[in-house]
Scaffold this motif. Structure first.
Motif, PDB file in Angstrom:
ATOM      1  N   LYS A 247     -12.735  -5.200  37.625  1.00 36.53           N
ATOM      2  CA  LYS A 247     -11.899  -4.004  37.580  1.00 36.53           C
ATOM      3  C   LYS A 247     -12.575  -2.871  36.823  1.00 36.53           C
ATOM      4  CE  LYS A 247      -9.204  -5.421  33.487  1.00 36.53           C
ATOM      5  NZ  LYS A 247      -7.828  -5.687  32.987  1.00 36.53           N
ATOM      6  N   ILE A 248     -12.025  -1.684  37.037  1.00 37.82           N
ATOM      7  CA  ILE A 248     -12.462  -0.501  36.308  1.00 37.82           C
ATOM      8  C   ILE A 248     -11.307  -0.036  35.431  1.00 37.82           C
ATOM      9  CG2 ILE A 248     -13.321   1.851  36.463  1.00 37.82           C
ATOM     10  CD1 ILE A 248     -14.484   1.145  39.184  1.00 37.82           C
ATOM     11  N   VAL A 249     -11.596   0.141  34.148  1.00 38.15           N
ATOM     12  CA  VAL A 249     -10.599   0.628  33.198  1.00 38.15           C
ATOM     13  C   VAL A 249     -10.806   2.125  33.024  1.00 38.15           C
ATOM     14  CG1 VAL A 249      -9.779   0.489  30.814  1.00 38.15           C
ATOM     15  CG2 VAL A 249     -10.518  -1.586  32.008  1.00 38.15           C
ATOM     16  N   VAL A 250      -9.742   2.904  33.206  1.00 38.73           N
ATOM     17  CA  VAL A 250      -9.863   4.362  33.125  1.00 38.73           C
ATOM     18  C   VAL A 250      -8.996   4.920  32.006  1.00 38.73           C
ATOM     19  CG1 VAL A 250     -10.409   4.599  35.570  1.00 38.73           C
ATOM     20  CG2 VAL A 250      -8.031   4.697  34.839  1.00 38.73           C
ATOM     21  N   GLU A 251      -9.526   5.929  31.344  1.00 38.23           N
ATOM     22  CA  GLU A 251      -8.728   6.687  30.397  1.00 38.23           C
ATOM     23  C   GLU A 251      -8.061   7.837  31.145  1.00 38.23           C
ATOM     24  OE1 GLU A 251     -11.157   7.887  27.127  1.00 38.23           O
ATOM     25  OE2 GLU A 251     -11.511   5.834  26.427  1.00 38.23           O
ATOM     26  N   ASP A 252      -7.061   8.444  30.547  1.00 33.53           N
ATOM     27  CA  ASP A 252      -6.347   9.542  31.198  1.00 33.53           C
ATOM     28  C   ASP A 252      -7.314  10.632  31.636  1.00 33.53           C
ATOM     29  OD1 ASP A 252      -3.990   8.242  30.783  1.00 33.53           O
ATOM     30  OD2 ASP A 252      -3.438   9.395  28.997  1.00 33.53           O
ATOM     31  N   GLY A 253      -7.162  11.059  32.881  1.00 34.46           N
ATOM     32  CA  GLY A 253      -7.989  12.143  33.394  1.00 34.46           C
ATOM     33  C   GLY A 253      -9.262  11.687  34.065  1.00 34.46           C
ATOM     34  N   THR A 254      -9.573  10.398  33.994  1.00 35.62           N
ATOM     35  CA  THR A 254     -10.766   9.878  34.662  1.00 35.62           C
ATOM     36  C   THR A 254     -10.354   9.121  35.916  1.00 35.62           C
ATOM     37  OG1 THR A 254     -10.723   7.832  33.372  1.00 35.62           O
ATOM     38  CG2 THR A 254     -11.982   9.670  32.461  1.00 35.62           C
ATOM     39  N   THR A 255     -11.338   8.793  36.746  1.00 35.77           N
ATOM     40  CA  THR A 255     -11.043   8.114  38.002  1.00 35.77           C
ATOM     41  C   THR A 255     -11.957   6.914  38.191  1.00 35.77           C
ATOM     42  OG1 THR A 255     -12.522   9.681  39.121  1.00 35.77           O
ATOM     43  CG2 THR A 255     -10.164  10.169  39.168  1.00 35.77           C
ATOM     44  N   ALA A 256     -11.590   6.080  39.170  1.00 41.83           N
ATOM     45  CA  ALA A 256     -12.327   4.843  39.403  1.00 41.83           C
ATOM     46  C   ALA A 256     -12.485   4.604  40.893  1.00 41.83           C
ATOM     47  CB  ALA A 256     -11.592   3.675  38.762  1.00 41.83           C
ATOM     48  N   TYR A 257     -13.651   4.077  41.271  1.00 44.27           N
ATOM     49  CA  TYR A 257     -13.927   3.784  42.673  1.00 44.27           C
ATOM     50  C   TYR A 257     -14.656   2.444  42.792  1.00 44.27           C
ATOM     51  CZ  TYR A 257     -13.141   8.824  43.125  1.00 44.27           C
ATOM     52  OH  TYR A 257     -12.610  10.090  43.070  1.00 44.27           O
ATOM     53  N   GLY A 258     -14.159   1.602  43.673  1.00 49.61           N
ATOM     54  CA  GLY A 258     -14.851   0.348  43.950  1.00 49.61           C
ATOM     55  C   GLY A 258     -14.721  -0.671  42.850  1.00 49.61           C
TER      56      GLY A 258
END
Length: 289
Positions: A247-258
């Motif tokens: 998985k990808i962990v994102v902070e507010d305002g960031t995005t994740a792909y794949g």
């Protein structure tokens, strides 16, 4: 000659009444059913770099061995082959410099069989357990786990050849010391590199996208790619393999792909392989699952 290499003195000749002694470095060998030491591991690497080739088969006890290596990142310029015959040989890296464990340089070859690589922290640069820069890395019946890097938490393959057979890359993390959009929690493959996975697993790895600024407009361009595998302008081939639970962990305002695999150009081929149960998605970019 390093401080860790054993030295054997041999009398070769006597000239003009004076003894002539030649000091010949020898690489220490692990005894049968015993664990090698960190000094042996360092000596093997030095010997491979100095003389070109070292091939060691280590008769490990069934319970396995743990070797803790505290030196900074080890370069491989020559050919180093280590095979643990018996229980797993665990190579644990313990160093606070944040530069990773093993770096295979151009022309270098690393082959590990029945080995565990763990504990490496390369959060200030790329490649936790292994950085392969235009060299060749082969892992067989091995495990890469519990490592961390800015990119390529487990393995960073940049323009090199990487082959995994019956090998698992799990519980590694791509996360930088400072604010950064990290990618490739398990494996990062780029710049013309070739990564081949046969009957292998990439599971439960994490990539972290961090806010780079308090400015939301800047964070809009901050993204992490490939919780399991990131492939950019490179070739990735999976045969009979599994990519799951990454998985990808994102902070507010960031995005994740794949969450499973992200492809940015290059070629990704899946043969009888499964990509499932990854977050926020299984495949993205140029990869279709």
């Amino acid at each position: 000659m390093t401080a860790f290499m054993a030295v054997t003195a041999r009398i070769l000749a006597s000239v003009a009444g004076m003894g002539l002694f030649v000091l010949t470095p020898t690489v220490p060998a692990a005894q049968a059913d015993s664990c090698p030491t960190a000094e042996m591991f360092t000596a093997w690497m030095d010997k491979a770099n100095d003389d070109g080739t070292v091939e060691e088969t280590i008769e490990t006890p069934e319970a396995g061995c743990v070797v803790t290596v505290t030196e900074r990142q080890h370069p491989v310029n020559g050919t180093l082959s280590l095979t643990a015959k018996g229980g797993k040989l665990t190579l644990k890296h313990q160093n606070d410099d944040h530069y990773g464990f093993i770096k295979v340089k151009e022309g270098g070859t690393l082959s590990l069989t029945n080995v565990i690589l763990t504990g490496a922290d390369s959060s200030s640069t790329s490649g936790g357990a292994i950085t392969n820069s235009k060299g060749s890395v082969t892992l067989t019946d091995s495990l890469v786990t519990g490592n961390k890097a800015r990119d390529g938490g487990g393995i960073f393959n940049q323009g090199g050849t990487l082959k995994l057979t019956n090998t698992t890359v799990t519980n590694n993390r791509a996360e930088a010391q400072q604010k950064y959009k990290s990618s490739g929690g398990g494996i990062y493959n780029s710049d013309g590199g070739t990564a081949t996975l046969d009957n292998s697993k990439v599971t439960d790895n994490i990539a972290v996208a961090q806010r780079v600024s308090e400015d939301d407009d800047l964070n809009a361009y901050t993204a992490s790619y490939g919780g399991g595998i990131y492939n950019s302008a490179a070739t990735l081939v999976l045969t009979g393999s599994t990519v799951s639970g990454n998985k990808i962990v994102v902070e507010d305002g960031t995005t994740a792909y794949g969450g499973g695999i992200y492809g940015a150009e290059g070629a990704v081929t899946l043969k009888s392989s499964t990509v499932t149960g990854n977050e926020p998605d299984d495949c993205s970019g140029t990869v279709e699952c």
